[in-house]
Design a protein around this motif. Structure first.
Motif, PDB file in Angstrom:
ATOM      1  N   ARG A   4       1.332  -0.988  -0.402  1.00 21.26           N
ATOM      2  CA  ARG A   4      -0.193  -0.265  -0.224  1.00 21.26           C
ATOM      3  C   ARG A   4       0.816   1.043  -0.002  1.00 21.26           C
ATOM      4  NH1 ARG A   4      -2.191  -0.991   6.192  1.00 21.26           N
ATOM      5  NH2 ARG A   4       0.064  -0.718   6.816  1.00 21.26           N
ATOM      6  N   SER A   5       1.759   1.027   0.349  1.00 17.64           N
ATOM      7  CA  SER A   5       2.962   2.142   0.251  1.00 17.64           C
ATOM      8  C   SER A   5       3.558   2.604  -0.845  1.00 17.64           C
ATOM      9  CB  SER A   5       3.842   2.070   1.666  1.00 17.64           C
ATOM     10  OG  SER A   5       5.208   2.922   1.321  1.00 17.64           O
ATOM     11  N   GLU A   6       3.305   4.098  -1.033  1.00 19.19           N
ATOM     12  CA  GLU A   6       4.359   3.824  -2.916  1.00 19.19           C
ATOM     13  C   GLU A   6       4.989   3.794  -2.306  1.00 19.19           C
ATOM     14  OE1 GLU A   6       3.887   7.531  -5.820  1.00 19.19           O
ATOM     15  OE2 GLU A   6       2.688   7.502  -3.938  1.00 19.19           O
ATOM     16  N   ALA A  47       3.311  -6.423   0.867  1.00 20.08           N
ATOM     17  CA  ALA A  47       3.047  -6.652   2.643  1.00 20.08           C
ATOM     18  C   ALA A  47       2.349  -7.790   3.026  1.00 20.08           C
ATOM     19  CB  ALA A  47       2.779  -5.653   2.357  1.00 20.08           C
ATOM     20  N   ILE A  48       2.003  -8.199   3.997  1.00 15.68           N
ATOM     21  CA  ILE A  48       0.964  -8.838   4.723  1.00 15.68           C
ATOM     22  C   ILE A  48      -0.406  -7.397   5.015  1.00 15.68           C
ATOM     23  CG2 ILE A  48       0.719  -8.948   7.164  1.00 15.68           C
ATOM     24  CD1 ILE A  48       2.591 -11.126   5.562  1.00 15.68           C
ATOM     25  N   HIS A  49      -0.353  -6.440   4.801  1.00  9.05           N
ATOM     26  CA  HIS A  49      -1.021  -5.948   5.540  1.00  9.05           C
ATOM     27  C   HIS A  49      -1.938  -4.934   4.121  1.00  9.05           C
ATOM     28  CE1 HIS A  49      -1.544  -5.801   9.301  1.00  9.05           C
ATOM     29  NE2 HIS A  49      -0.231  -6.004   9.325  1.00  9.05           N
ATOM     30  N   GLY A  55      -1.926 -10.338   3.331  1.00  8.57           N
ATOM     31  CA  GLY A  55      -1.168 -10.729   2.907  1.00  8.57           C
ATOM     32  C   GLY A  55      -0.929 -12.405   2.273  1.00  8.57           C
ATOM     33  N   PHE A  56      -1.582 -12.854   4.185  1.00 13.01           N
ATOM     34  CA  PHE A  56      -1.989 -14.290   4.134  1.00 13.01           C
ATOM     35  C   PHE A  56      -3.256 -15.244   3.286  1.00 13.01           C
ATOM     36  CE2 PHE A  56      -0.787 -12.591   8.130  1.00 13.01           C
ATOM     37  CZ  PHE A  56       0.500 -13.422   8.457  1.00 13.01           C
ATOM     38  N   GLU A  57      -3.306 -14.096   3.304  1.00  9.94           N
ATOM     39  CA  GLU A  57      -4.685 -14.428   2.197  1.00  9.94           C
ATOM     40  C   GLU A  57      -4.784 -14.637   0.391  1.00  9.94           C
ATOM     41  OE1 GLU A  57      -9.055 -12.427   5.070  1.00  9.94           O
ATOM     42  OE2 GLU A  57      -8.175 -11.347   3.321  1.00  9.94           O
ATOM     43  N   LEU A  72       8.737 -17.638  -6.291  1.00 11.01           N
ATOM     44  CA  LEU A  72       8.637 -17.652  -4.758  1.00 11.01           C
ATOM     45  C   LEU A  72       8.486 -16.263  -4.505  1.00 11.01           C
ATOM     46  CD1 LEU A  72      11.642 -17.111  -2.913  1.00 11.01           C
ATOM     47  CD2 LEU A  72      12.533 -15.610  -4.686  1.00 11.01           C
ATOM     48  N   ILE A  73       7.207 -16.818  -3.769  1.00 12.01           N
ATOM     49  CA  ILE A  73       6.087 -15.353  -2.855  1.00 12.01           C
ATOM     50  C   ILE A  73       7.040 -14.756  -1.554  1.00 12.01           C
ATOM     51  CG2 ILE A  73       3.889 -14.692  -1.971  1.00 12.01           C
ATOM     52  CD1 ILE A  73       3.365 -17.189  -3.888  1.00 12.01           C
ATOM     53  N   VAL A  74       7.706 -13.851  -0.797  1.00 12.66           N
ATOM     54  CA  VAL A  74       8.410 -13.159  -0.339  1.00 12.66           C
ATOM     55  C   VAL A  74       7.489 -11.952   0.945  1.00 12.66           C
ATOM     56  CG1 VAL A  74      10.365 -12.088   1.112  1.00 12.66           C
ATOM     57  CG2 VAL A  74      10.503 -13.819  -1.084  1.00 12.66           C
ATOM     58  N   ALA A  75       6.610 -12.378   2.081  1.00 12.66           N
ATOM     59  CA  ALA A  75       6.520 -11.760   2.924  1.00 12.66           C
ATOM     60  C   ALA A  75       6.964 -10.439   3.224  1.00 12.66           C
ATOM     61  CB  ALA A  75       5.974 -12.047   4.175  1.00 12.66           C
ATOM     62  N   ILE A  76       7.127  -8.798   3.297  1.00 18.59           N
ATOM     63  CA  ILE A  76       7.819  -7.708   3.327  1.00 18.59           C
ATOM     64  C   ILE A  76       7.189  -7.118   5.046  1.00 18.59           C
ATOM     65  CG2 ILE A  76       8.751  -5.654   3.176  1.00 18.59           C
ATOM     66  CD1 ILE A  76       9.877  -8.145   1.690  1.00 18.59           C
ATOM     67  N   THR A  77       6.840  -7.108   6.117  1.00 18.64           N
ATOM     68  CA  THR A  77       6.371  -6.709   6.989  1.00 18.64           C
ATOM     69  C   THR A  77       7.121  -5.958   8.075  1.00 18.64           C
ATOM     70  OG1 THR A  77       4.802  -7.417   8.253  1.00 18.64           O
ATOM     71  CG2 THR A  77       6.333  -8.725   8.243  1.00 18.64           C
ATOM     72  N   GLY A  78       6.498  -5.249   8.817  1.00 13.06           N
ATOM     73  CA  GLY A  78       7.190  -4.493  10.183  1.00 13.06           C
ATOM     74  C   GLY A  78       6.526  -5.139  10.845  1.00 13.06           C
ATOM     75  N   HIS A  79       6.215  -6.243  11.214  1.00 15.97           N
ATOM     76  CA  HIS A  79       5.802  -7.188  11.994  1.00 15.97           C
ATOM     77  C   HIS A  79       6.290  -8.462  13.180  1.00 15.97           C
ATOM     78  CE1 HIS A  79       1.589  -5.157  12.915  1.00 15.97           C
ATOM     79  NE2 HIS A  79       1.946  -5.081  10.961  1.00 15.97           N
ATOM     80  N   LEU A  80       7.093  -8.344  13.995  1.00 15.78           N
ATOM     81  CA  LEU A  80       7.966  -9.504  13.859  1.00 15.78           C
ATOM     82  C   LEU A  80       7.467 -10.913  14.587  1.00 15.78           C
ATOM     83  CD1 LEU A  80      10.671 -10.391  13.723  1.00 15.78           C
ATOM     84  CD2 LEU A  80      11.451  -8.714  16.213  1.00 15.78           C
ATOM     85  N   ALA A  81       6.443 -10.731  15.315  1.00 19.19           N
ATOM     86  CA  ALA A  81       5.822 -11.151  16.063  1.00 19.19           C
ATOM     87  C   ALA A  81       5.711 -12.581  15.426  1.00 19.19           C
ATOM     88  CB  ALA A  81       4.409 -10.760  16.202  1.00 19.19           C
ATOM     89  N   ARG A  82       6.012 -13.492  16.410  1.00 19.29           N
ATOM     90  CA  ARG A  82       5.995 -15.162  15.854  1.00 19.29           C
ATOM     91  C   ARG A  82       4.754 -15.751  15.728  1.00 19.29           C
ATOM     92  NH1 ARG A  82       8.422 -19.261  20.138  1.00 19.29           N
ATOM     93  NH2 ARG A  82       9.749 -20.513  18.831  1.00 19.29           N
ATOM     94  N   ASP A  83       3.662 -15.361  15.605  1.00 22.06           N
ATOM     95  CA  ASP A  83       2.238 -15.910  15.197  1.00 22.06           C
ATOM     96  C   ASP A  83       2.530 -15.601  13.612  1.00 22.06           C
ATOM     97  OD1 ASP A  83       1.937 -13.271  16.399  1.00 22.06           O
ATOM     98  OD2 ASP A  83      -0.173 -13.461  15.884  1.00 22.06           O
ATOM     99  N   CYS A  84       2.700 -14.132  13.326  1.00 25.01           N
ATOM    100  CA  CYS A  84       2.298 -13.387  11.943  1.00 25.01           C
ATOM    101  C   CYS A  84       3.840 -14.459  10.965  1.00 25.01           C
ATOM    102  CB  CYS A  84       2.940 -12.182  12.008  1.00 25.01           C
ATOM    103  SG  CYS A  84       1.730 -11.193  12.697  1.00 25.01           S
TER     104      CYS A  84
END
Length: 120
Positions: A4-6, A47-49, A55-57, A72-84
């Motif tokens: 979502r971030s340009e 991104a996840i959001h 991004g999970f969906e 190859l699919i890579v998540a880029i996120t600001g969340h370090l949470a283990r559950d994410c």
């Protein structure tokens, strides 16, 4: 790259373009799902959001499409949470990178494509 971030989209696009890759950026998961089968990417960074879905969906939907099932699919996120990170693996992400992402980490996710763009 779906984000979502340009600024993030532009940064990733500039990086991959400078390496000789063809790049497509989108702002939503819906656009990524519409464009991916046509573009037939070798890698998807997202991104996840996202504004319309998470991004999970998006990753799970991409894995169900024959054209992107093995991409190859890579998540880029600001969340370090283990559950994410666990949710990312369950959704089908190959890698989960937390911002700020170092260039070395991005290249490591791409494996041989990072070293030889002509082999895409």
């Amino acid at each position: 790259m779906a984000d979502r971030s340009e600024e993030t989209r532009d940064l990733f696009a500039a990086l991959f373009l400078s390496m000789g890759y063809e790049v497509k950026t989108v702002t939503t998961g819906t656009k990524a799902l519409a464009w991916a089968p046509l573009f037939r990417p070798h890698a998807i960074f997202t991104a996840i959001h996202l504004p319309d879905q998470n991004g999970f969906e998006l990753c799970a939907a991409l894995r169900r499409m024959p054209q992107t099932a093995n991409v190859l699919i890579v998540a880029i996120t600001g969340h370090l949470a283990r559950d994410c990170a666990q949710r990312a693996r369950a959704a089908g992400f190959d890698h989960y990178l937390v911002k700020p992402v170092k260039l070395e980490a991005i290249l490591a996710t791409m494996g041989p494509w990072a070293a030889e763009p002509a082999a895409r």
